[in-house]
Every structure is written in C-alpha cells, then in structure tokens.
Design a protein around this motif. Structure first.
Motif, PDB file in Angstrom:
ATOM      1  N   VAL A 718     -14.196   4.262 -22.940  1.00 33.17           N
ATOM      2  CA  VAL A 718     -12.807   4.170 -22.495  1.00 33.17           C
ATOM      3  C   VAL A 718     -12.786   3.974 -20.981  1.00 33.17           C
ATOM      4  O   VAL A 718     -13.607   4.563 -20.249  1.00 33.17           O
ATOM      5  N   ARG A 719     -11.844   3.146 -20.528  1.00 32.09           N
ATOM      6  CA  ARG A 719     -11.693   2.935 -19.089  1.00 32.09           C
ATOM      7  C   ARG A 719     -10.208   2.868 -18.735  1.00 32.09           C
ATOM      8  O   ARG A 719      -9.417   2.230 -19.445  1.00 32.09           O
ATOM      9  N   ILE A 720      -9.835   3.520 -17.622  1.00 35.43           N
ATOM     10  CA  ILE A 720      -8.466   3.505 -17.109  1.00 35.43           C
ATOM     11  C   ILE A 720      -8.505   3.069 -15.647  1.00 35.43           C
ATOM     12  O   ILE A 720      -9.306   3.590 -14.859  1.00 35.43           O
ATOM     13  N   ASP A 721      -7.664   2.096 -15.303  1.00 36.24           N
ATOM     14  CA  ASP A 721      -7.588   1.586 -13.928  1.00 36.24           C
ATOM     15  C   ASP A 721      -6.175   1.743 -13.383  1.00 36.24           C
ATOM     16  O   ASP A 721      -5.181   1.585 -14.106  1.00 36.24           O
ATOM     17  N   LYS A 722      -6.087   2.004 -12.086  1.00 35.22           N
ATOM     18  CA  LYS A 722      -4.824   1.970 -11.359  1.00 35.22           C
ATOM     19  C   LYS A 722      -5.092   1.308 -10.011  1.00 35.22           C
ATOM     20  O   LYS A 722      -5.987   1.714  -9.275  1.00 35.22           O
ATOM     21  N   THR A 723      -4.295   0.269  -9.712  1.00 33.38           N
ATOM     22  CA  THR A 723      -4.472  -0.471  -8.465  1.00 33.38           C
ATOM     23  C   THR A 723      -3.173  -0.469  -7.679  1.00 33.38           C
ATOM     24  O   THR A 723      -2.097  -0.710  -8.239  1.00 33.38           O
ATOM     25  N   PHE A 724      -3.305  -0.190  -6.379  1.00 32.43           N
ATOM     26  CA  PHE A 724      -2.176  -0.265  -5.469  1.00 32.43           C
ATOM     27  C   PHE A 724      -2.356  -1.511  -4.597  1.00 32.43           C
ATOM     28  O   PHE A 724      -3.345  -1.632  -3.870  1.00 32.43           O
ATOM     29  N   TYR A 725      -1.381  -2.421  -4.673  1.00 32.97           N
ATOM     30  CA  TYR A 725      -1.393  -3.623  -3.845  1.00 32.97           C
ATOM     31  C   TYR A 725      -0.396  -3.425  -2.705  1.00 32.97           C
ATOM     32  O   TYR A 725       0.813  -3.337  -2.920  1.00 32.97           O
ATOM     33  N   LEU A 726      -0.895  -3.362  -1.489  1.00 29.30           N
ATOM     34  CA  LEU A 726      -0.066  -3.187  -0.318  1.00 29.30           C
ATOM     35  C   LEU A 726      -0.053  -4.483   0.475  1.00 29.30           C
ATOM     36  O   LEU A 726      -0.715  -5.458   0.133  1.00 29.30           O
ATOM     37  N   LYS A 727       0.722  -4.500   1.559  1.00 29.20           N
ATOM     38  CA  LYS A 727       0.846  -5.736   2.327  1.00 29.20           C
ATOM     39  C   LYS A 727      -0.464  -6.161   2.964  1.00 29.20           C
ATOM     40  O   LYS A 727      -0.761  -7.352   3.070  1.00 29.20           O
ATOM     41  N   LYS A 728      -1.261  -5.207   3.387  1.00 30.82           N
ATOM     42  CA  LYS A 728      -2.515  -5.553   4.059  1.00 30.82           C
ATOM     43  C   LYS A 728      -3.720  -4.867   3.450  1.00 30.82           C
ATOM     44  O   LYS A 728      -4.826  -4.972   3.984  1.00 30.82           O
ATOM     45  N   TYR A 729      -3.530  -4.170   2.338  1.00 33.51           N
ATOM     46  CA  TYR A 729      -4.625  -3.419   1.744  1.00 33.51           C
ATOM     47  C   TYR A 729      -4.547  -3.526   0.224  1.00 33.51           C
ATOM     48  O   TYR A 729      -3.506  -3.830  -0.356  1.00 33.51           O
ATOM     49  N   MET A 730      -5.670  -3.224  -0.414  1.00 32.21           N
ATOM     50  CA  MET A 730      -5.698  -3.024  -1.859  1.00 32.21           C
ATOM     51  C   MET A 730      -6.530  -1.779  -2.121  1.00 32.21           C
ATOM     52  O   MET A 730      -7.657  -1.649  -1.618  1.00 32.21           O
ATOM     53  N   LEU A 731      -5.978  -0.859  -2.883  1.00 29.72           N
ATOM     54  CA  LEU A 731      -6.665   0.388  -3.196  1.00 29.72           C
ATOM     55  C   LEU A 731      -6.678   0.556  -4.708  1.00 29.72           C
ATOM     56  O   LEU A 731      -5.629   0.502  -5.361  1.00 29.72           O
ATOM     57  N   GLY A 732      -7.878   0.742  -5.269  1.00 29.46           N
ATOM     58  CA  GLY A 732      -8.007   0.866  -6.707  1.00 29.46           C
ATOM     59  C   GLY A 732      -8.808   2.088  -7.115  1.00 29.46           C
ATOM     60  O   GLY A 732      -9.731   2.519  -6.401  1.00 29.46           O
ATOM     61  N   PHE A 733      -8.445   2.673  -8.247  1.00 29.52           N
ATOM     62  CA  PHE A 733      -9.164   3.804  -8.830  1.00 29.52           C
ATOM     63  C   PHE A 733      -9.451   3.483 -10.293  1.00 29.52           C
ATOM     64  O   PHE A 733      -8.635   2.835 -10.962  1.00 29.52           O
ATOM     65  N   TYR A 734     -10.586   3.916 -10.775  1.00 36.97           N
ATOM     66  CA  TYR A 734     -10.838   3.792 -12.209  1.00 36.97           C
ATOM     67  C   TYR A 734     -11.728   4.939 -12.673  1.00 36.97           C
ATOM     68  O   TYR A 734     -12.507   5.510 -11.910  1.00 36.97           O
TER      69      TYR A 734
END
Length: 791
Positions: A718-734
């Motif tokens: 099983v895998r769960i991802d969450k990604t935050f797309y910002l104006k100048k950044y990208m932050l992801g967790f899984y």
C-alpha cells in the motif's frame, strides 16, 4: 504542546498551502523531425484536461492555468501524424517541452485525431511495454526502484524474499538482460550486483532522472544485442532550459539530492547524488548483512544547432557490504556462515552525438564501463589467521564500446543500420577453497583482452492508414576469444515482426527471431591451476523466440492484451561440477561463471500472458497481469526436461494508483507467485568437515535437482502520497508499506553444521559435523516514509 495546539497549527499550515497553491503554465516548441524547422498552427492539448494552445510562426506554444500534476501532451496538425509526448510533471518549474512531428505518408482531406497513451512500434508490436513517469514515481511497493516497477508487468517474476532485484523474465535467468541509458549500454542497474548476472538489493539509477522506460520482454530491436530475455531502454529527462532547480528526496533506503537546469542558451544538465542508509534499515530488520552505497549520475546535453547535438552522461556507484556479526539466531548464523564481505565500484561514461540530415539521422555512441569487485570470506568470519581464508576474489571488468548508426525514413519505410566495435579487458585474481569429491584449491590469475564486433540492420514498413506494419531485421556478432567465435556467420540473428488491424482497435501481432549472447567474462576468463583457459570451447548461447498476441483498445484509455510465447535455448553453458546450467544461477550475492563449463545444455520456456491497463490522465493508473508458464532445461540433446530454477508456473499482479482531489493519491498492489522448485540437500556430503568449511553452507543432491516445490506466496503493498504545489516550491510526502498483511514465505529448511564433530577420532578427510535443520520462513511488514522537496 497540547493536541489542540498541534491540530490548530496543522490546520493553519494547510490553509497557507492552499492560499499559496496555484495553477501553472506549460510552454514548448514543435518542430519537424526531419527538417528540424518549427511548425506553425499546431494544436497542442493537455491530455485528459481538454485545454491547450496553438503554435506561432516560431513553433512556440503556451498553455496557461494548468492544474499541477503529471500529464502528456498531444500535438496535431493536418498533414502530420499526431504526436503524444512522454509524461511531464507540471509545477512551478515545468520544463520547456520539445515536440517532434512526422509528416503523414499521404495528404489526407480529413483527419480524425485519437489520443492514446498506448504506443505501437513496428519492430516490436508484441512484448514491448512503455513505463511512464507517474508509474515510476508512485508504483506501490516499488519505492521508486525501476526493477521493482517492471515486476508489475507480464512474464516478470519477483523475489518473494524482498531484498533482491533480480529480473527473471519469461523463465530466463538474471544474466540474460541488457540495459541502455539514452542509447548507452550499462552493465547493470543494481548496487551489489552479482558478477556474471545483474541482480542486487537496490537500484543504481535515481528515479528523478528517468523520463520513461521501454521494457522489451522479447522482439528486441536489431541495434540492441547480447540479450536473451529482456532489454530495458531508459530515456532520461533533459535539463530545463528555462529554470535551475534543486530537489531533495528522503526515500526508503537513501537520501538524494538532484539538480537540473541549463548553462547558457544551448546546454542543459541533470545531476544526482545519493547516499544510502540501507545498512541501518537492515540492522533494524535483523538481517545478517549491512549494505551501504553511494551513487552519482549526470547528463549534459548541448544543441549546437538544429542539426547537431551532443549528450554526455555518467553513472557510478560505490558499494560496501559488511556482515552483521552482532546478531543472534539460527537464520543469521546460517547466512553469516557463507556470505562474504563485498566491495564494489562501478561506473559508465558515455557520449551520444546525433546529426539530423533531412530523412537521415546519424548517431555515434562511445562509452566506457568499469566494474571492480572484491569478495572476502574467512571460516567462521575469523580473520585472526590466514589459514581460515576460504575466498579472496579481486576482479575487474572494463568495456569500451563504439556504435555507428544511421536511421533513414521515407514515407512508409524506415531503415536502420550500423556497426558496433568493442574492446574488453577482464582481470581476476582468485584464491578459493572448493570441495567436490575432495578438497582442492582454485588459485589463478587472469588477464583477458577481447575484441568484439557486430553488424545490424532493420527495415520497417507502416501502411499509410497504419493498419499493417512489418519489420525485418538482421544482426551478427563475433569476437576473437576463439576461432569458432570469430566466425560472424555463426551468430546470424534474423528477426521478423508483423501486425495487422483486424477491427477498429483490435490488432493481431506476431514475432519470430533468433538471438545470441556471449558467455560471461567470469566464464571466459576462468583458469585451471596450471594457468590454462578451461572454457576455450564455449560457444554463444542462442535462443529462438516466437510470440503471437491480440491487443484490443476499446477506447483511448484502455488496453487488453493476450500473448503467447515460446523460447528454445541452445548451447547453454553447463557446469561440469554439478550438471546445472549457468542460467539457473545468479540470484544470490557473489560471482557466477567462474567454473569449468561446456556449451551442451538446452532449455525451453513457454506460456501465455494476459494484461489489462486502464489509464486516466492524472486520475487513475490501473494495471493487472497474469502469466502462466513453464521453464525447463536438460543437460544435452536427449533426456527429460527438468524444471529450471525460475519455474514458478504462474505470476499474478494487480496494481493501481488513484489520484484524489487536493493532490492526494492512494495505491495498492496485490502480487502472487507460484512456489519455486528446490533441490534436496546431500546430507552425507554436507556433513563432511572439509566440505562444510570450504563454503559454509550445505551441498545439494543434484541427482534430485528441483524435485520438490515450495508453496505459493502472495503479499499486499500500500502507498499513500500527498503533494503540496506552491508558487515556488513543491513538497511531497509518501508512506509505502510493503507486505502490509505480514505474509510469510515458506522456504526450504536449511541443513546446517552445529560446529560439533561427531567422530573426532576419524581421519580428517572422514570427520563429520553433527548437523541440524533450521526452519526457513521470511516475510515482514516493511514501512517506508518518503519526503521530497523541490525548489
């Protein structure tokens, strides 16, 4: 801090992320593949969204207000074939996208455009799978390791033990695969690779650099030689010509730092460095070996002008595997009794120059690969005395290769031809105690120089309405190892592929071909104690392959395929000592091929593969496959076939990832594999003190080779991802959880020495250990938290 304050802080943080998040723009250029000139008035759409733009007089386009995610683009224009790009990530640093289009073979009054992510290739209408960025990034249980992603596909077995990446394709061994990186051949794609094979515990290539992968389980192109079971052709991303960016990733086994961007207006770059903490993970799991590695890779591409470009790339790794001597337990005691210390350094440097001249493209590829492998083992891991030394191996493989290639296209015809030249240098210094019927010492030094050459050509035909395709190819290889191998005509490798559209969306395709592979350098360079090359009479291994398949695309998002295959092996290297083909070895650490061999074994593998894929852009990626097959061998031209080491009989995979709103995604994978065959132990031989001390593990009774079989095994990832797309950044967790149900794999019980001699008064050659049996069962829940940050 109280729970309420923590919850309030997280709520405010998510609110800030939502305020900062934005849609993005996609920009790019469309050119004519032959003339390299920009094309005007091309409609470019983001597949799955229905939004797009049109190119201007300079071939440039821009699409605004694109939601973040992973997309392909479709480019269409009357008079040109519709082009579908590989997948690109749309975020704050979406790269400038170059699209190349081909003219239609004939002018059409009306054009109906159907965009599809499923691509058909004339040379390989069967046995080819194209793996995109989203699948590489988010495949459940794979942890962004391409070898594990490939295991979702038909015909590919997986290691249930979980810490090996051996590619077992259509019943073939792990030594039968070949790998290419933007056209440059690389010897292996795993750290701690088994010399003479290809597997290891973790991949060597950083997934952040991969654009897509062409995976051939058969029907190999004529310009890809020396493979019997599979070819993996990696396409790396180009560096961004508009932005410079940095990405940091904390993954399952390593921390990585990558960057991509440009120098000036003509040169782009990609670079990645990774450092493992796999040794800490293995220590927590209580495994008896502690691997640590570092790797680096780069790609620099310069477009001198529209007609000329140069790509320079490199890939390298440093591996150190220590033994975890501080753990208890019979399982650990057994593995520590035979596992050696391993040190490896490997790298490949290559350059690819392309010249575009209208209908013709000339390519020059030059590369150099290096592997330095050292294995060291002492009896009972006691290094206090040199008398305890049982193995000291130091081996270096170096290859320099040159490939000259031309590709020409005229309307419905395409011609590819070229030549390859190679120079190999193999050295080996080995000290090893070996027990057959009695103890003897293998002590030799090899310095082998080998010249290799080959020719290849293929002609493809695609009808103007693309309802029929055909490809005829020919390849021949030779080298100066022996008089027999010098004869180019002995390794003539013809191949033929055809495909016909029976109904709209339904294709019948087939392929026949003959392929050759040079035996491993470890086998060619093996010497007897008198200093002579023992295996001078070895020949190329050959395999004839036939496959036929039906492919149905009910719409542009689905594909259903059924394919049958048959492989017949000849001249397989056969061990003189145990009567087992070399292809049945190589799924453990160490070296294979360094023994006396004869080219006498035969083998066959045959079966049927079924696959269903459903792709909804930026929403769903579902793949399910089932393979039913047999893999067998025999030691000569007569006699009964026996199950090979890879005869699992069936493989089932169901893997899917669904993207929810607000950039959440959830993936699951169910996999099941038939039980492996195994060989009972030779108890009498294993209990001999001299025999056990020589290799630290039991000996098999090869007169009963693979006469027993283990139970089937299945697991759920099983895998769960969450990604935050910002104006100048990208932050992801899984979070990726392998074997979430804790399924247990039943393995062959191990026969092991207790260290107590049963008859100490007997002559040393007749003394025996008191033996014990250890129940073997593995399988653990393996959770991984990953974090990515891109600026």
């Amino acid at each position: 801090m109280s729970f309420k304050r923590i919850a309030l802080f997280l709520t405010l943080l998510l609110a800030v992320f939502r305020l900062l998040a934005a849609n993005y723009r996609i920009a790019g250029t469309v050119i004519d593949r032959k003339s390299r000139e920009p094309i005007e008035f091309v409609n470019v759409l983001v597949m799955g969204l229905g939004i797009g733009g049109t190119t201007d007089a300079s071939g440039n386009f821009e699409i605004r207000n694109v939601p973040p995610g992973i997309y392909s683009l479709q480019a269409s224009l009357i008079g040109y074939k519709t082009a579908v790009t590989p997948e690109y990530r749309v975020n704050h640093i979406t790269p400038h996208i170059f699209i190349e289009m081909d003219e239609e073979a004939a002018a059409l009054d009306m054009v109906t455009v159907t965009a599809s992510p499923f691509r058909r290739v004339a040379e390989s209408p069967v046995s080819l799978r194209i793996i995109g960025m989203q699948e590489i990034e988010k495949a459940p249980g794979a942890n962004r390791d391409i070898s594990r992603v490939v295991q979702n596909y038909p015909g590919v077995a997986f290691s249930p033990i979980g810490y090996r990446n051996d590619l077992i394709v259509r019943g073939g061994g792990p030594s039968e695969n070949r790998f290419y990186l933007d056209g440059v051949e690389i010897p292996n794609i795993n750290h701690f690779s088994t010399q003479g094979a290809s597997g290891g515990p973790v991949g060597l290539i950083d997934a952040d650099l991969i654009r897509n992968v062409n995976f051939y389980s058969g029907a190999f192109p004529a310009n890809r030689g020396n493979a019997l079971s599979s070819v993996l052709d990696f396409s790396l991303r180009d560096g961004d010509m508009e932005h410079n960016s940095i990405k940091a990733t904390l993954g399952a086994s390593e921390v990585s730092l990558s960057s991509n961007g440009h120098f000036g207006e003509r040169t782009s770059y990609l670079v990645s460095v990774r450092q493992s903490y796999l040794q800490m993970l293995f220590k927590v799991l209580g495994l008896p070996f502690l691997p640590a590695y570092t790797d680096a890779s780069f790609k620099v591409k310069t477009r001198f002008n529209p007609q000329n470009e140069l790509t320079v790339l490199g890939l390298g790794g440093i591996d150190r595997m220590k033994l975890n001597l501080g753990i208890d337990g019979e399982d650990a005691e057994y593995m520590l009794s035979y596992l050696p210390k391993i040190e490896q350094e490997t790298f490949t440097l290559g350059g690819v120059y392309r010249h575009y001249a209208g209908n013709h493209v000339q390519t020059v590829t030059l590369s150099h690969s290096y592997l330095n492998n050292r294995n060291l083992k002492y009896l009972n891991n006691d290094e206090s005395s040199e008398e305890n030394l049982t193995l000291n191996l130091r081996s270096v493989e170096q290859e320099t290769k040159l490939r000259l290639e031309n590709t020409s296209a005229w309307n419905v015809w395409k011609l590819n031809f070229g030549l390859e030249l190679g120079q190999s240098h193999y050295t080996n210094t080995t000290y090893q105690k070996i027990f057959t019927d009695q103890m003897h010492l293998s002590d030799y030094h090899t310095s082998l120089n080998l010249l290799r050459w080959g020719l290849f050509a293929s002609m493809n035909y695609i009808s103007s309405d693309e309802s029929f395709t055909a490809s005829l190819g020919l390849r021949a290889d030779a080298n100066n190892y022996s008089d027999r191998m010098k004869e180019l005509w002995r390794q003539m490798s013809p191949r033929l592929s055809v495909s016909y559209r029976l109904l709209d969306g339904l294709f019948l395709s087939g392929h026949v071909g003959l392929y050759y592979q040079l035996p491993q350098y470890t086998a060619l360079g093996f010497k007897g104690n008198e200093g002579q090359y023992v295996n001078r009479d070895l020949d190329y291994t050959s395999v004839s392959q036939e496959s036929i398949g039906l492919t149905w695309n009910p719409n542009e998002t689905m594909e259903v395929s059924v394919e049958g295959f048959y492989k017949l092996y000849r001249n397989m290297p056969l061990s003189v000592t145990d009567g087992i083909p070399l292809s049945c070895k190589g799924n453990d650490y160490g070296v294979i091929g360094n023994e006396e061999l004869v080219s006498k074994a035969q083998g066959r593998s045959y079966g049927v593969e079924m696959m269903f894929k459903w792709l909804l852009t930026n929403r769903l990626n579902l793949s399910s496959s089932f393979t039913l097959f047999k893999s067998e061998f025999r030691s000569g031209n007569e006699g009964s076939y026996l199950p090979s080491a890879w005869d699992n009989r069936f493989i089932l995979n169901v893997s899917g990832t669904y993207n929810f709103p607000k950039n959440w995604s959830v993936g699951m994978k169910v996999c099941c594999i038939g039980g492996s065959p195994y060989t009972p132990y030779d108890t009498d031989k294993s209990s001999l003190v001299e025999a056990w001390n020589a290799q630290g593990k039991p000996y098999f009774d090869y007169s009963r080779y693979n006469s027993e079989r283990l139970p089937a095994f299945g697991q759920l990832d099983v895998r769960i991802d969450k990604t935050f797309y910002l104006k100048k950044y990208m932050l992801g967790f899984y979070i990726d959880i392998q074997n979430i149900t804790g399924s247990k794999l039943r393995q062959q019980d191990v026969l092991m020495s207790t260290g107590q001699i049963a008859n100490p008064s007997a002559p040393s050659a007749e003394q025996r250990y008191v033996m014990k049996s250890i129940r073997q069962e593995s399988g653990t829940v393996l959770p991984t938290l990953g974090i990515t940050f891109e600026y």
